[in-house]
Write an enzyme that holds these catalytic residues in place. Structure first.
Site, PDB file in Angstrom:
ATOM      1  N   ILE A  15     -51.801  39.556  -9.922  1.00 50.80           N
ATOM      2  CA  ILE A  15     -51.363  38.617 -10.960  1.00 50.80           C
ATOM      3  C   ILE A  15     -49.842  38.480 -10.962  1.00 50.80           C
ATOM      4  O   ILE A  15     -49.307  37.367 -11.086  1.00 50.80           O
ATOM      5  CB  ILE A  15     -51.910  39.105 -12.328  1.00 50.80           C
ATOM      6  CG1 ILE A  15     -53.444  38.988 -12.348  1.00 50.80           C
ATOM      7  CG2 ILE A  15     -51.285  38.323 -13.483  1.00 50.80           C
ATOM      8  CD1 ILE A  15     -54.128  39.684 -13.515  1.00 50.80           C
ATOM      9  N   TYR A 152     -58.334  52.715 -21.258  1.00 50.09           N
ATOM     10  CA  TYR A 152     -57.840  51.418 -20.764  1.00 50.09           C
ATOM     11  C   TYR A 152     -57.965  50.358 -21.849  1.00 50.09           C
ATOM     12  O   TYR A 152     -57.037  49.597 -22.118  1.00 50.09           O
ATOM     13  CB  TYR A 152     -58.630  51.002 -19.517  1.00 50.09           C
ATOM     14  CG  TYR A 152     -58.166  49.690 -18.907  1.00 50.09           C
ATOM     15  CD1 TYR A 152     -56.988  49.615 -18.172  1.00 50.09           C
ATOM     16  CD2 TYR A 152     -58.913  48.514 -19.066  1.00 50.09           C
ATOM     17  CE1 TYR A 152     -56.552  48.426 -17.612  1.00 50.09           C
ATOM     18  CE2 TYR A 152     -58.491  47.313 -18.509  1.00 50.09           C
ATOM     19  CZ  TYR A 152     -57.303  47.275 -17.779  1.00 50.09           C
ATOM     20  OH  TYR A 152     -56.877  46.076 -17.233  1.00 50.09           O
TER      21      TYR A 152
HETATM   22  N1  LIG Z   1     -57.547  42.086 -12.213  1.00 47.38           N
HETATM   23  C1  LIG Z   1     -58.221  42.083 -13.367  1.00 47.38           C
HETATM   24  O1  LIG Z   1     -59.457  41.919 -13.419  1.00 47.38           O
HETATM   25  C2  LIG Z   1     -57.460  42.227 -14.645  1.00 47.38           C
HETATM   26  C3  LIG Z   1     -58.089  41.849 -15.839  1.00 47.38           C
HETATM   27  C4  LIG Z   1     -57.415  41.987 -17.029  1.00 47.38           C
HETATM   28  C5  LIG Z   1     -56.125  42.488 -17.034  1.00 47.38           C
HETATM   29  N2  LIG Z   1     -55.530  42.857 -15.864  1.00 47.38           N
HETATM   30  C6  LIG Z   1     -54.166  43.391 -15.937  1.00 47.38           C
HETATM   31  O2  LIG Z   1     -53.328  42.616 -15.114  1.00 47.38           O
HETATM   32  C7  LIG Z   1     -52.190  43.395 -14.743  1.00 47.38           C
HETATM   33  C8  LIG Z   1     -51.929  43.186 -13.260  1.00 47.38           C
HETATM   34  O3  LIG Z   1     -52.989  43.765 -12.535  1.00 47.38           O
HETATM   35  P1  LIG Z   1     -53.596  43.132 -11.219  1.00 47.38           P
HETATM   36  O4  LIG Z   1     -54.999  42.812 -11.489  1.00 47.38           O
HETATM   37  O5  LIG Z   1     -52.700  42.092 -10.682  1.00 47.38           O
HETATM   38  O6  LIG Z   1     -53.619  44.431 -10.293  1.00 47.38           O
HETATM   39  P2  LIG Z   1     -52.832  44.827  -8.981  1.00 47.38           P
HETATM   40  O7  LIG Z   1     -53.001  43.791  -7.921  1.00 47.38           O
HETATM   41  O8  LIG Z   1     -53.268  46.217  -8.670  1.00 47.38           O
HETATM   42  O9  LIG Z   1     -51.312  44.818  -9.433  1.00 47.38           O
HETATM   43  C9  LIG Z   1     -50.745  45.848 -10.204  1.00 47.38           C
HETATM   44  C10 LIG Z   1     -49.247  45.779 -10.027  1.00 47.38           C
HETATM   45  O10 LIG Z   1     -48.652  46.812 -10.811  1.00 47.38           O
HETATM   46  C11 LIG Z   1     -47.716  47.511  -9.994  1.00 47.38           C
HETATM   47  N3  LIG Z   1     -47.605  48.896 -10.424  1.00 47.38           N
HETATM   48  C12 LIG Z   1     -48.573  49.833 -10.490  1.00 47.38           C
HETATM   49  N4  LIG Z   1     -48.055  51.013 -10.884  1.00 47.38           N
HETATM   50  C13 LIG Z   1     -46.723  50.814 -11.067  1.00 47.38           C
HETATM   51  C14 LIG Z   1     -45.634  51.640 -11.445  1.00 47.38           C
HETATM   52  N5  LIG Z   1     -45.821  52.932 -11.734  1.00 47.38           N
HETATM   53  N6  LIG Z   1     -44.406  51.102 -11.524  1.00 47.38           N
HETATM   54  C15 LIG Z   1     -44.190  49.794 -11.234  1.00 47.38           C
HETATM   55  N7  LIG Z   1     -45.182  48.950 -10.871  1.00 47.38           N
HETATM   56  C16 LIG Z   1     -46.425  49.461 -10.771  1.00 47.38           C
HETATM   57  C17 LIG Z   1     -48.295  47.418  -8.580  1.00 47.38           C
HETATM   58  O11 LIG Z   1     -47.273  47.524  -7.599  1.00 47.38           O
HETATM   59  P3  LIG Z   1     -46.860  48.852  -6.769  1.00 47.38           P
HETATM   60  O12 LIG Z   1     -48.117  49.537  -6.353  1.00 47.38           O
HETATM   61  O13 LIG Z   1     -46.045  48.273  -5.637  1.00 47.38           O
HETATM   62  O14 LIG Z   1     -46.011  49.649  -7.697  1.00 47.38           O
HETATM   63  C18 LIG Z   1     -48.788  45.981  -8.592  1.00 47.38           C
HETATM   64  O15 LIG Z   1     -47.734  45.098  -8.305  1.00 47.38           O
HETATM   65  C19 LIG Z   1     -52.489  44.823 -15.171  1.00 47.38           C
HETATM   66  O16 LIG Z   1     -51.816  45.111 -16.371  1.00 47.38           O
HETATM   67  C20 LIG Z   1     -53.997  44.801 -15.411  1.00 47.38           C
HETATM   68  O17 LIG Z   1     -54.383  45.765 -16.380  1.00 47.38           O
HETATM   69  C21 LIG Z   1     -56.159  42.733 -14.680  1.00 47.38           C
END
Ligand SMILES: NC(=O)c1ccc[n+]([C@@H]2O[C@H](COP(=O)([O-])OP(=O)(O)OC[C@H]3O[C@@H](n4cnc5c(N)ncnc54)[C@H](OP(=O)(O)O)[C@@H]3O)[C@@H](O)[C@H]2O)c1
Length: 269
Positions: A15, A152
Site C-alpha cells: 500500500i 492486531y
Molecule cells: N494488506 C491488507 O490486507 C491490509 C488490510 C488492512 C490494513 N492493512 C494495513 O496496511 C498497512 C500497509 O501494509 P501492506 O498491506 O502494504 O503490507 P506490506 O506490503 O507488508 O507493507 C508493509 C510496509 O511496512 C514497512 N515496515 C514494516 N516494519 C517496519 C519497521 N519496523 N519500520 C519501518 N517500516 C516497516 C515494510 O517495509 P520494510 O520491510 O522495508 O521495513 C513495508 O514497506 C499496514 O499498516 C497494514 O496493517 C493492510
C-alpha cells in the site's frame, strides 16, 4: 514548483508503494521511509525519473526509538512537508494464545506507538504551518474485533479512534486527517505473516492500486473515515449515528437500574 513534500512510511512495498506512486503523479516531492534501503532506492529512482519530482529514500526502522525520533523530528523541521501517510505496519501470524508476547508487543509498537508519535508530530507541525494532511492506514478489522487476532484488531481500532478524535482538534486549523479502512488487500503482508494469500476468497481481495485510488478519492472528498469496499455509505453513517446517540447515556451520576445498585443503596438508607 511542486505542491510540497509527502512523507510515506512503509513505502518499500504494498500500500505504501502505491501511495508513493500516486502522490508522485500528483506532483508531490517524497520522503520514503521503510527498512529496506535497496527497494526504497529503486523506487525513488523510478518515481523521480517518471514524474520529475524529488524523491529521498530514507531507510529507518520505526520499531527503533532512535529512528522513530529521527523521522518524527523531520516532520517538525522540514517546512516543505505537507502530507504524512502512515502505512508502515505488520500483521499477526496467528492467534494471540499461540503467539510470543514479545512478537505481539513489537507489532503493537509499530502499528500503534510509532503511528501515534508521527501523527502527533505532524499534527503540531502542520497546525503551526496552517496547512497539511495526515492519512492513517487502519483496517476494517477495527470494526469487527471478533473476527481476527485481538492484538492486531486493537491496534487498528486505536488508529481509527485516534484519527476520529484528532479530526475534531485539527478541523479549526485547516489540517486534514483521514483513517483508511482497507479490507483484504493484495500485498506482501500475508507472506510476511506466513499466511497463504490464496486461502482468502478472491472476491474479498482488492488490488492495492484500486484500494489506494479509492482512499485518495475519499481524502479528496473530505472523508475522515474511508472504507474503500463499502458500496452503501449509509451503513457507516447509521453506525456512527447509533454511536453518537449513546452519548447522553454514558456518564451519569447513578448506575443503571438493571445493576440493582441504586435500589440497594435506597433500601440501606
Ligand atoms: N494488506 C491488507 O490486507 C491490509 C488490510 C488492512 C490494513 N492493512 C494495513 O496496511 C498497512 C500497509 O501494509 P501492506 O498491506 O502494504 O503490507 P506490506 O506490503 O507488508 O507493507 C508493509 C510496509 O511496512 C514497512 N515496515 C514494516 N516494519 C517496519 C519497521 N519496523 N519500520 C519501518 N517500516 C516497516 C515494510 O517495509 P520494510 O520491510 O522495508 O521495513 C513495508 O514497506 C499496514 O499498516 C497494514 O496493517 C493492510
Amino acid at each position: 514548483m511542486t505542491i510540497g513534500t509527502a512523507l510515506v512510511t512503509g513505502a518499500s512495498s504494498g500500500i505504501g508503494t502505491v501511495y508513493a506512486e500516486k502522490l508522485a503523479q500528483r506532483g508531490y516531492d517524497l520522503k520514503l521511509i521503510a527498512r529496506d534501503r535497496d527497494r526504497l532506492d529503486r523506487l525513488a529512482e523510478k518515481l523521480s525519473a517518471d514524474h520529475g519530482v524529488t524523491v529521498q529514500a530514507l531507510p529507518a526502522d520505526l520499531s527503533e526509538p532512535a529512528d522513530l525520533e529521527y523521522v518524527s523530528s523531520m516532520l517538525s523541521y522540514d517546512a516543505s512537508l505537507r502530507l504524512l501517510v502512515n502505512c508502515a505496519g505488520i500483521g499477526p501470524s496467528g492467534k494471540v494464545l499461540a503467539s510470543e508476547t514479545a512478537g505481539l508487543a513489537g507489532m503493537v509498537y509499530l502499528n500503534v506507538d510509532a503511528l501515534h508519535l508521527l501523527t502527533v508530530a505532524a499534527a503540531k507541525a502542520f497546525v503551526a504551518r496552517g496547512q497539511g494532511g495526515i492519512i492513517n492506514i487502519a483496517s476494517v478489522v477495527a470494526l469487527m474485533p471478533e473476527r481476527f487476532n485481538p492484538s492486531y484488531v486493537a491496534s487498528k481500532a486505536f488508529v481509527l479512534a485516534l484519527t476520529q478524535a484528532m479530526a475534531v482538534e485539527l478541523e479549526p486549523h485547516g489540517v486534514r486527517i483521514q483513517a483508511v479502512l482497507p479490507g483484504f488487500t493484495r500485498t506482501e503482508i500475508f507472506g510476511r505473516a506466513g499466511i497463504d494469500i490464496n486461502i482468502i476468497p478472491d472476491e474479498m481481495m482488492m488490488d492495492a492500486e484500486e484500494m489506494v485510488s479509492a482512499a485518495l478519492a475519499g481524502f479528496d472528498q473530505g472523508e475522515i473515515v474511508t472504507i474503500p469496499s463499502l458500496a452503501d455509505a449509509r451503513l457507516w453513517e447509521t453506525l456512527e449515528d447509533a454511536r453518537h446517540s449513546l452519548a447522553p447515556h454514558l456518564s451519569l451520576k447513578h448506575a443503571a437500574e438493571r445493576y440493582g445498585v441504586t435500589k440497594a443503596r435506597r433500601l440501606a438508607r
